[in-house]
Design a protein around this motif. Structure first.
Motif, PDB file in Angstrom:
ATOM      1  N   ASN A 122     -39.799  -5.285  51.825  1.00  0.00           N
ATOM      2  CA  ASN A 122     -41.093  -4.637  52.000  1.00  0.00           C
ATOM      3  C   ASN A 122     -41.326  -4.256  53.459  1.00  0.00           C
ATOM      4  O   ASN A 122     -41.821  -3.170  53.764  1.00  0.00           O
ATOM      5  CB  ASN A 122     -42.198  -5.569  51.513  1.00  0.00           C
ATOM      6  CG  ASN A 122     -43.556  -4.910  51.531  1.00  0.00           C
ATOM      7  OD1 ASN A 122     -43.671  -3.693  51.483  1.00  0.00           O
ATOM      8  ND2 ASN A 122     -44.605  -5.725  51.590  1.00  0.00           N
ATOM      9  N   VAL A 123     -40.951  -5.134  54.366  1.00  0.00           N
ATOM     10  CA  VAL A 123     -41.111  -4.837  55.789  1.00  0.00           C
ATOM     11  C   VAL A 123     -40.173  -3.706  56.214  1.00  0.00           C
ATOM     12  O   VAL A 123     -40.528  -2.841  57.021  1.00  0.00           O
ATOM     13  CB  VAL A 123     -40.859  -6.108  56.622  1.00  0.00           C
ATOM     14  CG1 VAL A 123     -40.810  -5.772  58.109  1.00  0.00           C
ATOM     15  CG2 VAL A 123     -41.942  -7.134  56.356  1.00  0.00           C
ATOM     16  N   SER A 124     -38.972  -3.690  55.663  1.00  0.00           N
ATOM     17  CA  SER A 124     -38.020  -2.638  56.033  1.00  0.00           C
ATOM     18  C   SER A 124     -38.496  -1.266  55.580  1.00  0.00           C
ATOM     19  O   SER A 124     -38.251  -0.254  56.259  1.00  0.00           O
ATOM     20  CB  SER A 124     -36.646  -2.939  55.417  1.00  0.00           C
ATOM     21  OG  SER A 124     -36.157  -4.194  55.868  1.00  0.00           O
ATOM     22  N   VAL A 125     -39.190  -1.208  54.448  1.00  0.00           N
ATOM     23  CA  VAL A 125     -39.660   0.082  53.931  1.00  0.00           C
ATOM     24  C   VAL A 125     -40.976   0.500  54.579  1.00  0.00           C
ATOM     25  O   VAL A 125     -41.141   1.637  55.028  1.00  0.00           O
ATOM     26  CB  VAL A 125     -39.809   0.004  52.399  1.00  0.00           C
ATOM     27  CG1 VAL A 125     -40.430   1.291  51.860  1.00  0.00           C
ATOM     28  CG2 VAL A 125     -38.451  -0.234  51.754  1.00  0.00           C
ATOM     29  N   ALA A 126     -41.931  -0.420  54.658  1.00  0.00           N
ATOM     30  CA  ALA A 126     -43.261  -0.079  55.157  1.00  0.00           C
ATOM     31  C   ALA A 126     -43.376  -0.151  56.665  1.00  0.00           C
ATOM     32  O   ALA A 126     -44.362   0.299  57.232  1.00  0.00           O
ATOM     33  CB  ALA A 126     -44.301  -1.005  54.518  1.00  0.00           C
ATOM     34  N   GLY A 127     -42.391  -0.758  57.348  1.00  0.00           N
ATOM     35  CA  GLY A 127     -42.481  -0.902  58.792  1.00  0.00           C
ATOM     36  C   GLY A 127     -43.187  -2.188  59.181  1.00  0.00           C
ATOM     37  O   GLY A 127     -43.800  -2.863  58.344  1.00  0.00           O
ATOM     38  N   PHE A 128     -43.134  -2.531  60.452  1.00  0.00           N
ATOM     39  CA  PHE A 128     -43.718  -3.765  60.915  1.00  0.00           C
ATOM     40  C   PHE A 128     -44.440  -3.522  62.234  1.00  0.00           C
ATOM     41  O   PHE A 128     -44.250  -2.519  62.907  1.00  0.00           O
ATOM     42  CB  PHE A 128     -42.647  -4.852  61.095  1.00  0.00           C
ATOM     43  CG  PHE A 128     -41.492  -4.426  61.959  1.00  0.00           C
ATOM     44  CD1 PHE A 128     -41.534  -4.606  63.334  1.00  0.00           C
ATOM     45  CD2 PHE A 128     -40.371  -3.835  61.392  1.00  0.00           C
ATOM     46  CE1 PHE A 128     -40.473  -4.217  64.125  1.00  0.00           C
ATOM     47  CE2 PHE A 128     -39.306  -3.440  62.185  1.00  0.00           C
ATOM     48  CZ  PHE A 128     -39.358  -3.625  63.560  1.00  0.00           C
ATOM     49  N   THR A 129     -45.273  -4.484  62.603  1.00  0.00           N
ATOM     50  CA  THR A 129     -46.070  -4.390  63.818  1.00  0.00           C
ATOM     51  C   THR A 129     -45.230  -4.787  65.021  1.00  0.00           C
ATOM     52  O   THR A 129     -44.513  -5.789  64.970  1.00  0.00           O
ATOM     53  CB  THR A 129     -47.297  -5.310  63.715  1.00  0.00           C
ATOM     54  OG1 THR A 129     -48.039  -4.957  62.554  1.00  0.00           O
ATOM     55  CG2 THR A 129     -48.192  -5.170  64.940  1.00  0.00           C
ATOM     56  N   GLY A 130     -45.320  -4.043  66.095  1.00  0.00           N
ATOM     57  CA  GLY A 130     -44.581  -4.360  67.304  1.00  0.00           C
ATOM     58  C   GLY A 130     -45.115  -5.596  67.988  1.00  0.00           C
ATOM     59  O   GLY A 130     -46.242  -6.041  67.755  1.00  0.00           O
ATOM     60  N   LEU A 131     -44.314  -6.179  68.854  1.00  0.00           N
ATOM     61  CA  LEU A 131     -44.710  -7.399  69.550  1.00  0.00           C
ATOM     62  C   LEU A 131     -45.872  -7.151  70.501  1.00  0.00           C
ATOM     63  O   LEU A 131     -46.744  -8.011  70.666  1.00  0.00           O
ATOM     64  CB  LEU A 131     -43.515  -7.965  70.320  1.00  0.00           C
ATOM     65  CG  LEU A 131     -42.362  -8.501  69.467  1.00  0.00           C
ATOM     66  CD1 LEU A 131     -41.212  -8.933  70.348  1.00  0.00           C
ATOM     67  CD2 LEU A 131     -42.827  -9.668  68.615  1.00  0.00           C
ATOM     68  N   ALA A 132     -45.898  -5.988  71.153  1.00  0.00           N
ATOM     69  CA  ALA A 132     -46.986  -5.703  72.078  1.00  0.00           C
ATOM     70  C   ALA A 132     -48.324  -5.653  71.356  1.00  0.00           C
ATOM     71  O   ALA A 132     -49.344  -6.133  71.856  1.00  0.00           O
ATOM     72  CB  ALA A 132     -46.721  -4.392  72.799  1.00  0.00           C
ATOM     73  N   GLN A 133     -48.344  -5.089  70.151  1.00  0.00           N
ATOM     74  CA  GLN A 133     -49.585  -5.025  69.385  1.00  0.00           C
ATOM     75  C   GLN A 133     -49.975  -6.379  68.825  1.00  0.00           C
ATOM     76  O   GLN A 133     -51.159  -6.736  68.787  1.00  0.00           O
ATOM     77  CB  GLN A 133     -49.431  -4.016  68.248  1.00  0.00           C
ATOM     78  CG  GLN A 133     -50.698  -3.823  67.409  1.00  0.00           C
ATOM     79  CD  GLN A 133     -50.492  -2.808  66.302  1.00  0.00           C
ATOM     80  OE1 GLN A 133     -49.438  -2.157  66.239  1.00  0.00           O
ATOM     81  NE2 GLN A 133     -51.494  -2.658  65.443  1.00  0.00           N
ATOM     82  N   ALA A 134     -48.988  -7.163  68.378  1.00  0.00           N
ATOM     83  CA  ALA A 134     -49.286  -8.480  67.804  1.00  0.00           C
ATOM     84  C   ALA A 134     -49.796  -9.451  68.855  1.00  0.00           C
ATOM     85  O   ALA A 134     -50.658 -10.298  68.570  1.00  0.00           O
ATOM     86  CB  ALA A 134     -48.038  -9.050  67.130  1.00  0.00           C
ATOM     87  N   ASN A 135     -49.276  -9.357  70.088  1.00  0.00           N
ATOM     88  CA  ASN A 135     -49.666 -10.254  71.162  1.00  0.00           C
ATOM     89  C   ASN A 135     -50.585  -9.562  72.171  1.00  0.00           C
ATOM     90  O   ASN A 135     -50.554  -9.867  73.358  1.00  0.00           O
ATOM     91  CB  ASN A 135     -48.424 -10.789  71.886  1.00  0.00           C
ATOM     92  CG  ASN A 135     -47.541 -11.607  70.974  1.00  0.00           C
ATOM     93  OD1 ASN A 135     -48.018 -12.265  70.064  1.00  0.00           O
ATOM     94  ND2 ASN A 135     -46.231 -11.561  71.211  1.00  0.00           N
ATOM     95  N   ALA A 136     -51.403  -8.649  71.690  1.00  0.00           N
ATOM     96  CA  ALA A 136     -52.275  -7.906  72.605  1.00  0.00           C
ATOM     97  C   ALA A 136     -53.256  -8.826  73.316  1.00  0.00           C
ATOM     98  O   ALA A 136     -53.514  -8.682  74.514  1.00  0.00           O
ATOM     99  CB  ALA A 136     -53.030  -6.820  71.837  1.00  0.00           C
ATOM    100  N   ASN A 137     -53.818  -9.796  72.602  1.00  0.00           N
ATOM    101  CA  ASN A 137     -54.785 -10.736  73.193  1.00  0.00           C
ATOM    102  C   ASN A 137     -54.175 -12.105  73.481  1.00  0.00           C
ATOM    103  O   ASN A 137     -54.909 -13.076  73.667  1.00  0.00           O
ATOM    104  CB  ASN A 137     -55.981 -10.896  72.246  1.00  0.00           C
ATOM    105  CG  ASN A 137     -56.728  -9.602  72.030  1.00  0.00           C
ATOM    106  OD1 ASN A 137     -56.855  -8.791  72.944  1.00  0.00           O
ATOM    107  ND2 ASN A 137     -57.206  -9.396  70.806  1.00  0.00           N
TER     108      ASN A 137
END
Length: 248
Positions: A122-137
């Motif tokens: 599912n992640v390979s097809v739909a894509g995933f969130t980058g580390l910069a966005q996940a660790n923004a705060n």
């Protein structure tokens, strides 16, 4: 380290994943194939440490430290101490206390594997969130938002499952006492009866040629003490030399 661009992996991250990933799989197989419970716990600790390295490589520093300190450092060491203090006999490990538990474990393992494959697909097809966005705060704040906001129910259900497992382990480990508990006076009287031992038995290897745990200690009359060697070990006999230098 991982790159922030979705869908791309650096060479260092790829090498780290394939090398440590293979070691983690070997450790996981060692957990279920090891003949001794202590070896199985050590393999599990190795797998947990490798997972902590993966977390740190993905910039999840807090999760990696918790993995080492809490799970590997506290929980696994507790398992090892319990195994070393209580001990597990090889004959006990082959007894299936709950009927059908091996079949159920196999079904759950296959289902968990299919769940992982579906999640990765599912992640390979739909894509995933980058580390910069996940660790923004910050990594800690981002992890707290996922646990206590987005996946709150899953987290609470997992906590309830762990509590249930702990209670089940205590119930299975409980041993009901059917006889009378002997007092110190009764134990002392049994020692001085015929066939008893008034004094403490010697440790393994005492009065023997080798100081080893698998060599029976010798009593004052020269006979070996069978009770000085653990029943889980194969007792090793060593010839005793007499006073003239020959073997008795």
């Amino acid at each position: 380290m991982a790159e922030d661009t979705p869908g791309r992996t650096s060479t260092t991250e790829a090498v780290l994943f394939w090398v440590l990933g293979a070691a983690a799989v070997i450790g996981a197989l060692g957990v279920i194939t090891a003949r001794k419970a202590v070896y199985s716990a050590m393999f599990l600790a190795m797998t947990m440490i490798i997972l902590a390295v993966f977390y740190i490589a993905q910039d999840a520093l807090f999760l990696g430290v918790v993995q080492v300190v809490v799970y590997t450092g506290a929980v696994m060491m507790l398992f090892l101490f319990v195994l070393m203090l209580v001990g597990v006999d090889s004959s006990d490990s082959l007894v299936e206390t709950i009927r059908g538990q091996r079949v159920a474990a196999g079904v759950v393992g296959v289902g968990f594997g299919l769940l992982l494959i579906a999640g990765v697909g599912n992640v390979s097809v739909a894509g995933f969130t980058g580390l910069a966005q996940a660790n923004a705060n910050g990594n800690v704040e981002g992890l707290a938002a996922l646990i206590f906001v987005r996946y709150l129910w899953a987290f609470e259900l997992t906590s309830a499952l762990l509590i249930t497992a702990a209670l089940g382990a205590m119930v299975l480990a409980h041993r009901e006492r059917f006889g009378h508990r002997k007092t110190q006076r009764e134990l002392a009287e049994e020692r001085f009866r015929p066939g008893g031992y008034p004094t403490t038995l010697p440790n393994p290897g005492v009065f023997a040629r080798n100081n080893a745990v698998d060599i029976a200690a010798r009593l004052p009359d020269g006979s070996p003490s069978e009770l000085s060697v653990s029943p889980s070990l194969e007792q090793r006999t060593v010839p005793v030399r007499n006073g003239r230098g020959g073997e008795a």
